[in-house]
Design a protein around this motif. Structure first.
Motif, PDB file in Angstrom:
ATOM      1  N   LEU A   1      47.015  75.512  65.750  1.00 45.83           N
ATOM      2  CA  LEU A   1      45.627  75.059  65.798  1.00 45.83           C
ATOM      3  C   LEU A   1      45.494  73.834  64.908  1.00 45.83           C
ATOM      4  O   LEU A   1      45.915  73.855  63.750  1.00 45.83           O
ATOM      5  N   ALA A   2      44.915  72.784  65.472  1.00 45.35           N
ATOM      6  CA  ALA A   2      44.701  71.561  64.703  1.00 45.35           C
ATOM      7  C   ALA A   2      43.318  71.007  65.018  1.00 45.35           C
ATOM      8  O   ALA A   2      42.779  71.218  66.109  1.00 45.35           O
ATOM      9  N   PHE A   3      42.767  70.307  64.042  1.00 45.34           N
ATOM     10  CA  PHE A   3      41.519  69.584  64.220  1.00 45.34           C
ATOM     11  C   PHE A   3      41.866  68.110  64.095  1.00 45.34           C
ATOM     12  O   PHE A   3      42.451  67.692  63.102  1.00 45.34           O
ATOM     13  N   VAL A   4      41.539  67.360  65.123  1.00 45.72           N
ATOM     14  CA  VAL A   4      41.885  65.950  65.151  1.00 45.72           C
ATOM     15  C   VAL A   4      40.600  65.132  65.068  1.00 45.72           C
ATOM     16  O   VAL A   4      39.749  65.210  65.952  1.00 45.72           O
ATOM     17  N   CYS A   5      40.468  64.382  63.979  1.00 44.87           N
ATOM     18  CA  CYS A   5      39.338  63.480  63.802  1.00 44.87           C
ATOM     19  C   CYS A   5      39.718  62.152  64.447  1.00 44.87           C
ATOM     20  O   CYS A   5      40.796  61.623  64.180  1.00 44.87           O
ATOM     21  N   LEU A   6      38.830  61.641  65.286  1.00 38.79           N
ATOM     22  CA  LEU A   6      39.145  60.448  66.062  1.00 38.79           C
ATOM     23  C   LEU A   6      38.102  59.354  65.864  1.00 38.79           C
ATOM     24  O   LEU A   6      36.905  59.613  65.972  1.00 38.79           O
ATOM     25  N   ALA A   7      38.565  58.153  65.592  1.00 39.67           N
ATOM     26  CA  ALA A   7      37.707  56.969  65.614  1.00 39.67           C
ATOM     27  C   ALA A   7      38.103  56.211  66.874  1.00 39.67           C
ATOM     28  O   ALA A   7      39.250  55.782  67.015  1.00 39.67           O
ATOM     29  N   LEU A   8      37.171  56.099  67.815  1.00 40.85           N
ATOM     30  CA  LEU A   8      37.488  55.422  69.067  1.00 40.85           C
ATOM     31  C   LEU A   8      37.714  53.940  68.840  1.00 40.85           C
ATOM     32  O   LEU A   8      37.066  53.324  67.990  1.00 40.85           O
TER      33      LEU A   8
ATOM     34  N   ARG B   1      42.016  54.965  65.100  1.00 37.84           N
ATOM     35  CA  ARG B   1      42.696  55.726  64.044  1.00 37.84           C
ATOM     36  C   ARG B   1      42.362  57.194  64.204  1.00 37.84           C
ATOM     37  O   ARG B   1      41.394  57.554  64.877  1.00 37.84           O
ATOM     38  N   SER B   2      43.163  58.030  63.562  1.00 37.13           N
ATOM     39  CA  SER B   2      42.922  59.471  63.633  1.00 37.13           C
ATOM     40  C   SER B   2      43.418  60.144  62.365  1.00 37.13           C
ATOM     41  O   SER B   2      44.181  59.563  61.591  1.00 37.13           O
ATOM     42  N   GLU B   3      42.950  61.346  62.171  1.00 32.06           N
ATOM     43  CA  GLU B   3      43.434  62.207  61.082  1.00 32.06           C
ATOM     44  C   GLU B   3      43.565  63.595  61.661  1.00 32.06           C
ATOM     45  O   GLU B   3      42.639  64.102  62.311  1.00 32.06           O
ATOM     46  N   THR B   4      44.726  64.207  61.442  1.00 32.64           N
ATOM     47  CA  THR B   4      44.991  65.527  62.001  1.00 32.64           C
ATOM     48  C   THR B   4      45.080  66.547  60.875  1.00 32.64           C
ATOM     49  O   THR B   4      45.813  66.344  59.906  1.00 32.64           O
ATOM     50  N   ILE B   5      44.342  67.618  61.031  1.00 31.56           N
ATOM     51  CA  ILE B   5      44.330  68.710  60.058  1.00 31.56           C
ATOM     52  C   ILE B   5      44.877  69.939  60.772  1.00 31.56           C
ATOM     53  O   ILE B   5      44.311  70.374  61.782  1.00 31.56           O
ATOM     54  N   ILE B   6      45.974  70.484  60.269  1.00 37.67           N
ATOM     55  CA  ILE B   6      46.590  71.661  60.880  1.00 37.67           C
ATOM     56  C   ILE B   6      46.103  72.899  60.140  1.00 37.67           C
ATOM     57  O   ILE B   6      46.181  72.970  58.910  1.00 37.67           O
ATOM     58  N   ALA B   7      45.576  73.868  60.898  1.00 33.12           N
ATOM     59  CA  ALA B   7      45.088  75.117  60.308  1.00 33.12           C
ATOM     60  C   ALA B   7      46.276  76.023  59.986  1.00 33.12           C
ATOM     61  O   ALA B   7      47.131  76.250  60.839  1.00 33.12           O
ATOM     62  N   LEU B   8      46.304  76.520  58.767  1.00 34.81           N
ATOM     63  CA  LEU B   8      47.351  77.464  58.378  1.00 34.81           C
ATOM     64  C   LEU B   8      46.999  78.876  58.810  1.00 34.81           C
ATOM     65  O   LEU B   8      47.856  79.659  59.207  1.00 34.81           O
ATOM     66  N   SER B   9      45.722  79.221  58.717  1.00 35.52           N
ATOM     67  CA  SER B   9      45.214  80.502  59.192  1.00 35.52           C
ATOM     68  C   SER B   9      43.708  80.355  59.380  1.00 35.52           C
ATOM     69  O   SER B   9      43.116  79.361  58.961  1.00 35.52           O
TER      70      SER B   9
END
Length: 151
Positions: A64-71, A129-137
């Motif tokens: 599971l990841a949350f990807v922040c996106l700047a178009l 640009r983007s930033e990806t946050i991976i959920a550990l739990s």
């Protein structure tokens, strides 16, 4: 929508397979009255769908990841939205305030698959640009959290 409709929605959110009779016992109405209320809730759009909650691990999508996106400035936003709505890895995608244009909730089978997803976004020239946050739990995860229903 009244309090009984809200209770019906809460009960269905807990278990969409709950019987009309069982729901009626909680709210004090007959099964046929419950059926009519559910029909109206669906027709009004208050209830959008009945679904299941499948375990991501069992479905082969444990990451599971949350990807922040700047178009990118020249991105066709409608094309991006269509891409997001149909891409198998994207569970949710929200237009947000702040430094990012969108945040996407992404589920994939592996980290290489997450990398491939990010590469696809870049190849389609959607993002600056983007930033990806991976959920550990996940401490809490639900699409709708009903209030406890008392009989």
């Amino acid at each position: 929508m009244d309090d009984i409709d809200r209770k019906i929605i809460d009960l269905l959110a807990e278990d969409a397979r709950r019987s009309l009779t069982d729901i009626g016992e909680y709210v004090g109405l007959s099964a046929s009255a419950i059926n009519e209320r559910i029909r109206r809730l669906v027709a009004s759009g208050a209830v959008r769908r009945f679904t299941i909650d499948a375990a991501p691990d069992a479905m082969g999508r444990p990451v599971l990841a949350f990807v922040c996106l700047a178009l990118a400035a020249d991105t066709d936003e409608a094309a991006f939205r269509a891409f997001a709505a149909t891409h198998a890895a994207i569970e949710e995608c929200h237009n947000v305030t702040g430094a990012w244009s969108y945040i996407a909730k992404v589920r994939v089978a592996s980290l290489p698959e997450l990398e491939a997803f990010l590469a696809e976004l870049k190849a389609r020239k959607f993002i600056a640009r983007s930033e990806t946050i991976i959920a550990l739990s996940s401490a809490v995860e639900a699409s709708y959290t009903p209030k406890p229903v008392s009989p």
